[in-house]
Design an enzyme around this catalytic site. Structure first.
Site, PDB file in Angstrom:
ATOM      1  N   ARG A 176       5.421  -0.246  -5.891  1.00 15.84           N
ATOM      2  CA  ARG A 176       5.349  -0.999  -4.642  1.00 15.84           C
ATOM      3  C   ARG A 176       4.402  -2.182  -4.741  1.00 15.84           C
ATOM      4  O   ARG A 176       4.433  -3.068  -3.904  1.00 15.84           O
ATOM      5  CB  ARG A 176       4.891  -0.075  -3.503  1.00 15.84           C
ATOM      6  N   LYS A 191      13.826 -14.999  -9.617  1.00 11.06           N
ATOM      7  CA  LYS A 191      13.591 -13.937 -10.608  1.00 11.06           C
ATOM      8  C   LYS A 191      12.594 -14.423 -11.665  1.00 11.06           C
ATOM      9  O   LYS A 191      11.668 -13.711 -12.031  1.00 11.06           O
ATOM     10  CB  LYS A 191      14.890 -13.513 -11.323  1.00 11.06           C
ATOM     11  N   GLU A 231      18.345 -17.526  -6.544  1.00 12.40           N
ATOM     12  CA  GLU A 231      17.970 -16.180  -6.978  1.00 12.40           C
ATOM     13  C   GLU A 231      17.524 -16.189  -8.441  1.00 12.40           C
ATOM     14  O   GLU A 231      16.550 -15.521  -8.803  1.00 12.40           O
ATOM     15  CB  GLU A 231      19.150 -15.221  -6.738  1.00 12.40           C
ATOM     16  N   HIS A 288      18.343 -36.210  -5.615  1.00  9.35           N
ATOM     17  CA  HIS A 288      17.457 -36.664  -4.538  1.00  9.35           C
ATOM     18  C   HIS A 288      16.028 -36.182  -4.762  1.00  9.35           C
ATOM     19  O   HIS A 288      15.280 -36.017  -3.812  1.00  9.35           O
ATOM     20  CB  HIS A 288      17.984 -36.185  -3.184  1.00  9.35           C
ATOM     21  N   ASN A 293      -2.086   2.391   5.731  1.00  8.98           N
ATOM     22  CA  ASN A 293      -1.198   1.252   5.428  1.00  8.98           C
ATOM     23  C   ASN A 293      -0.984   0.504   6.739  1.00  8.98           C
ATOM     24  O   ASN A 293      -0.869   1.132   7.789  1.00  8.98           O
ATOM     25  CB  ASN A 293       0.182   1.727   4.942  1.00  8.98           C
ATOM     26  N   GLY A 294      -0.869  -0.816   6.655  1.00 10.82           N
ATOM     27  CA  GLY A 294      -0.639  -1.595   7.873  1.00 10.82           C
ATOM     28  C   GLY A 294      -1.855  -2.455   8.187  1.00 10.82           C
ATOM     29  O   GLY A 294      -2.742  -2.618   7.342  1.00 10.82           O
ATOM     30  N   LYS A 309       6.718  -4.551  -3.633  1.00  8.18           N
ATOM     31  CA  LYS A 309       8.133  -4.214  -3.526  1.00  8.18           C
ATOM     32  C   LYS A 309       8.595  -4.260  -2.076  1.00  8.18           C
ATOM     33  O   LYS A 309       9.671  -4.725  -1.768  1.00  8.18           O
ATOM     34  CB  LYS A 309       8.362  -2.812  -4.111  1.00  8.18           C
ATOM     35  N   TRP A 321      -2.901  -2.706  -1.525  1.00  3.74           N
ATOM     36  CA  TRP A 321      -2.513  -4.089  -1.794  1.00  3.74           C
ATOM     37  C   TRP A 321      -3.349  -4.912  -0.818  1.00  3.74           C
ATOM     38  O   TRP A 321      -3.176  -4.813   0.394  1.00  3.74           O
ATOM     39  CB  TRP A 321      -1.026  -4.252  -1.544  1.00  3.74           C
ATOM     40  N   GLU A 346       9.024 -14.832 -10.213  1.00  2.00           N
ATOM     41  CA  GLU A 346       8.401 -13.559  -9.849  1.00  2.00           C
ATOM     42  C   GLU A 346       7.796 -12.852 -11.053  1.00  2.00           C
ATOM     43  O   GLU A 346       6.706 -12.306 -10.968  1.00  2.00           O
ATOM     44  CB  GLU A 346       9.454 -12.604  -9.239  1.00  2.00           C
ATOM     45  N   CYS A 375       0.817  -1.221   0.000  1.00  2.00           N
ATOM     46  CA  CYS A 375       0.000   0.000   0.000  1.00  2.00           C
ATOM     47  C   CYS A 375       0.854   1.275   0.000  1.00  2.00           C
ATOM     48  O   CYS A 375       1.934   1.303   0.580  1.00  2.00           O
ATOM     49  CB  CYS A 375      -0.878   0.046   1.243  1.00  2.00           C
TER      50      CYS A 375
HETATM   51  C1  G6P Z   1       9.494  -8.475  -1.353  1.00  2.00           C
HETATM   52  C2  G6P Z   1      10.109  -8.082  -2.687  1.00  2.00           C
HETATM   53  C3  G6P Z   1      11.413  -8.850  -2.896  1.00  2.00           C
HETATM   54  C4  G6P Z   1      12.345  -8.611  -1.721  1.00  2.00           C
HETATM   55  C5  G6P Z   1      11.690  -8.969  -0.390  1.00  2.00           C
HETATM   56  C6  G6P Z   1      12.532  -8.500   0.795  1.00  2.00           C
HETATM   57  O1  G6P Z   1       9.046  -9.784  -1.411  1.00  2.00           O
HETATM   58  O2  G6P Z   1       9.216  -8.370  -3.753  1.00  2.00           O
HETATM   59  O3  G6P Z   1      12.046  -8.412  -4.099  1.00  2.00           O
HETATM   60  O4  G6P Z   1      13.507  -9.366  -1.896  1.00  2.00           O
HETATM   61  O5  G6P Z   1      10.423  -8.309  -0.277  1.00  2.00           O
HETATM   62  O6  G6P Z   1      12.609  -7.093   0.748  1.00  2.00           O
HETATM   63  P1  G6P Z   1      13.698  -6.208   1.458  1.00  2.00           P
HETATM   64  O7  G6P Z   1      13.297  -4.794   1.138  1.00  2.00           O
HETATM   65  O8  G6P Z   1      13.625  -6.508   2.917  1.00  2.00           O
HETATM   66  O9  G6P Z   1      15.014  -6.572   0.872  1.00  2.00           O
END
Ligand code: G6P
Length: 609
Positions: free
Chosen positions: A27, A486, A482, A505, A100-101, A604, A74, A489, A2
Site C-alpha cells: 500500500r 507507468k 498511461e 504545440h 489511518n485517516g 496503492k 504513510w 511512477e 497507512c
Molecule cells: C493511487 C495509485 C494508482 C491508482 C490511483 C487511483 O495513486 O498509486 O495506481 O491509479 O491511486 O486508485 P483507485 O484504487 O481509485 O483506482
C-alpha cells in the site's frame, strides 16, 4: 497508504503482526511499528523506513501477549520519523492507538488535551486522539473510545488497546476501511483483507460510524453512538497464492503476466451470445433505464482516470451517449449544478477506497443523481455506496503501479458500452462482431506478452534517459497517458503523454537525438494522421519506438523500434497496446534498480484527500 493489523488470541503474536504488516507493504508506507500488551505492561517498537528496520529494532525478542496492534504509516502530518510512527501512546503509557485517516480538528483537540495535562510529543494528528482517549477513560476502553470519537472531525480507521482493559481491542471506522477476521478462539483485524487471508477467509466489514469490541474468538459491533448492529459474515474468495509473487521477481511483473486470465475473469459469464450483448445484472439498470440516460460522467483518479478516458470514447461511439470524465478531486469542489436525473455517474476505482473518488461519488448522489461503481475490491466502500455496479474480478492487485486492473477496467467499460449500445443503437450483427472480438482478447493478450524480450532490449537502450514522450490519438491517447504514468511512477524518469497532433504545440521543443518518443500507431481510423506525426519527430532526430498492428511491416521504415500487437476492433486496441508500455516501464525501472512494487512516495490506495 497507512495500514493497520491486529490480533487477539493465544498464538505467538509477533509473526502474526509482522506477517500482516508485510502483506500491507504494497500500500506504500515510510515507517512502521508494533505494540503488544504483555504481563509486564505495554511493549512497543517503532522504526523509520521499511519493516526490515522494524524487525532489527525488535531484534528477535520473544514477546508474549494475547493482544497486539501494528501499523505502517504513510506520512501526512509530520515527517516519516520514529516519533511520528504509530502506535502512539498516551502520556500515562497505558493506551496505544494506530490510526489511518486524518483528524481535521486535531489542532483544537491538541490544545484541549494539553491543557488537561496530556502533552503531545509527535507532530501527528493521530497522537491527539490517544491522549484524548486516555483523558476521558474511567473504567471501560470501549466507552473512552466512544467518548473521544464523539469529538473527532475527519476520517479514521483506528485500533486501540490498553493494559487497563487487557483482554480487548477496540476498533472503529469513519472513511477508512476496517475489517474483522474470524478465527477459532482468536480474532484478527486489519485495514485490508490482504493482511488477514493467511489466517482466515471469514470476514466482517465495518461500515462508517461503526465500532467493534474485539476479544479472542468473539466480537460485538455497535454504532459509535452505541446502538447495536448485526453484521453479516462474508467469505473472501481470494486465496493466499493470489497475493504472493508466485516465482516472479515483482508483483507488477506477475500482474502484467496475469492479464490473459484477469481479463477473461472480468468477462466470465457476462458475454450474452443469445442477445449479442453483455449481461451486467449488478448495474441494476433495465433497458428502459438505459435508454433514458442523457449523459454519463466518470469520476476517477490516476490510472482509473485514464481508463475512464477510453470509456468516454467507447460510450460516445457505441452508445451515442455524451460522456465526460472528471478528476474526482476537482469535481467534488465544483459548484453544484441543479439535480440532473438524466445523468449517470460512474465511479471507477481499483481499490474502491480512494478518498477523492468516494467524496465525488457522495457529492453526485447528494445532488440526486444515480451513481454506479466499477470496482475491483469486493465489499469496498465505493462498491457499497453505489446504486449498482460491475466488479472487475481481476483478483488482488498488489503492485502499486496498476496494470491488470486497468485492462480489466477497459474490458468492463467495453461490455457496458456494448450493453448500452445494444439498448439504443447498435445492430445485432455489430453486437456479434463485438462479442467475437471480446472473446478473442485473452488469447491476444497472451500473444502480446511475447514481446517481452524485445521490450527488454529496448529498455536497455534507453534506461539512462531523463525524459520520454508518449504519443497516441483517439482511443490510444489515454494509452499514451498511461504509458507515461507507468514510467514516471516506477522509474522516476520524467515522462509526458500527449495527443500526437498536439505535440507540435509545445513538446516538440523538447525533441532532439536523445529523446525517446513512444508512438501508439495501430492501423485504425486515424493511422495516416499519426504517421505524419511520426515524421515530425523523425525530422528532429527523435528516437521513435512504435506500437504497431501485426502485419504492418511498412512502418519499420519510419521507426527505430517496432513492437507489433495483434489486430482487434479500434476501441479494444488500448487493452493490447498498453501491455508493451507496462513492460517497458517495468524493465526500465528494474535496470535503474528502482523499487518496482513500492515506488517512493506513492501509495496503492490513497485514502486521504
Ligand atoms: C493511487 C495509485 C494508482 C491508482 C490511483 C487511483 O495513486 O498509486 O495506481 O491509479 O491511486 O486508485 P483507485 O484504487 O481509485 O483506482
Amino acid at each position: 497508504m497507512c495500514g493497520i493489523v491486529g490480533y487477539v488470541g493465544g498464538r505467538e503474536i509477533m509473526p502474526i503482526l509482522i506477517g500482516g504488516l508485510r502483506r500491507l507493504e504494497y500500500r506504500g508506507y515510510d515507517s512502521a511499528g508494533v505494540a503488544v500488551l504483555t504481563s509486564d505492561g505495554v511493549w512497543m517498537r517503532k522504526a523509520e523506513g521499511k519493516i526490515a528496520a522494524l524487525e532489527s529494532e525488535i531484534n528477535g525478542e520473544g514477546v508474549k501477549g494475547a493482544v497486539g496492534i501494528g501499523h505502517t504509516r504513510w506520512a501526512t502530518h509530520g515527517a516519516p520519523t520514529r516519533e511520528n510512527a504509530h502506535p502512539h501512546v498516551d502520556h500515562t503509557g497505558h493506551f496505544l492507538l494506530v490510526h489511518n485517516g486524518i483528524i481535521d480538528n486535531y489542532l483544537e483537540l491538541r490544545r484541549e488535551v494539553q491543557e488537561a495535562g496530556f502533552p503531545c510529543t509527535s507532530d501527528t494528528d493521530s497522537e491527539v486522539l490517544v491522549q484524548l482517549i486516555a483523558s476521558v477513560y474511567e473504567d471501560s476502553l470501549e466507552r473512552a473510545v466512544r467518548g473521544a470519537l464523539a469529538r473527532v472531525e475527519g476520517t479514521f480507521g483506528i485500533a486501540v488497546v490498553s493494559d487497563r482493559d487487557p483482554e480487548v481491542a477496540v476498533v472503529a471506522r469513519r472513511g477508512s476501511p476496517l475489517v474483522i477476521g474470524l478465527g477459532e478462539d482468536e480474532t484478527f483485524f486489519a485495514s485490508d483483507i490482504a493482511a488477514l487471508v493467511a489466517h482466515t477467509r471469514q470476514v466482517v466489514y465495518l461500515a462508517d460510524n461503526e465500532m467493534a469490541v474485539i476479544r479472542a474468538g468473539s466480537f460485538i459491533t455497535k454504532t459509535i453512538q452505541n446502538q447495536s448492529v448485526d453484521k453479516p459474515v462474508h467469505e473472501v474468495d481470494w486465496d493466499l497464492g493470489s497475493i504472493e509473487r508466485d516465482g516472479y521477481d515483482h508483483f507488477m511483473l506477475k500482474e502484467i503476466h496475469e492479464q490473459p486470465r484477469s481479463v477473461a475473469d472480468t468477462m466470465r459469464g457476462r458475454l450474452d451470445a443469445t442477445d449479442a450483448t453483455a449481461r451486467l445484472n449488478g448495474l441494476n439498470l433495465t433497458p428502459a433505464d438505459t435508454r433514458e440516460i442523457k449523459r454519463v460522467v466518470f469520476l476517477a483518479c490516476g490510472t482509473s482516470w485514464h481508463a475512464a478516458l477510453v470509456g468516454e470514447c467507447m460510450f460516445e461511439a457505441l452508445a451515442g451517449i455524451p460522456t465526460e470524465v472528471e478528476y474526482a478531486s476537482e469535481f467534488r469542489y465544483r459548484r453544484s449544478p441543479l439535480p440532473d436525473p438524466g445523468t449517470l455517474f460512474i465511479a471507477l476505482s481499483q481499490s474502491g477506497e480512494t478518498a477523492d473518488t468516494l467524496a465525488a461519488l457522495r457529492e453526485a448522489r447528494r445532488r440526486g443523481s444515480r451513481a454506479i461503481g466499477l470496482v475491483n475490491v469486493v465489499g469496498s466502500t465505493i462498491a457499497r455506496e453505489t446504486d449498482g455496479g460491475v466488479y472487475l474480478h481481476a483478483g488482488p492487485e498488489i503492485g502499486v503501479a496498476s496494470t491488470k486492473a486497468f485492462t480489466s477496467q477497459l474490458a468492463a467499460l467495453a461490455m457496458m458500452a456494448l450493453k448500452f449500445g445494444r439498448a439504443r443503437e447498435i445492430s445485432e450483427a455489430r453486437g456479434v462482431d463485438i462479442l467475437r472480438a471480446l472473446n478473442a482478447l485473452p488469447a491476444q493478450i497472451e500473444q502480446t506478452l511475447k514481446v517481452d524480450p524485445l521490450v527488454r532490449s529496448i529498455a536497455e537502450r534507453y534506461s539512462d534517459r531523463q525524459n520520454f514522450l508518449y504519443l497516441g490519438r483517439g482511443y490510444n491517447f489515454p494509452v499514451a497517458l498511461e504509458g507515461a504514468l507507468k514510467l514516471k511512477e516506477i522509474s522516476y524518469i520524467h515522462a509526458e503523454g500527449y495527443p500526437a497532433a498536439e505535440m507540435k504545440h509545445g513538446p516538440i521543443a523538447l525533441i532532439d537525438a536523445h529523446m525517446p518518443v513512444v508512438f501508439i500507431a495501430t492501423q485504425d481510423a486515424i493511422y495516416d494522421k499519426i504517421l505524419a506525426n511520426i515524421q515530425e519527430v523523425r525530422a528532429r532526430k527523435g528516437r521513435v519506438i512504435v506500437i504497431a498492428s501485426e502485419g504492418d511491416e511498412a512502418i519499420g521504415a519510419h521507426a527505430d523500434h517496432v513492437i507489433h500487437i495483434p489486430r482487434t476492433l479500434d476501441f479494444l486496441t488500448p487493452i493490447l497496446a498498453v501491455i508493451p508500455l507496462q513492460l517497458l516501464a517495468y524493465h526500465i525501472a528494474v535496470l535503474r534498480k528502482c523499487d518496482v512494487d513500492q515506488p517512493r512516495n506513492l501509495a496503492k490506495s490513497v485514502t486521504v484527500e
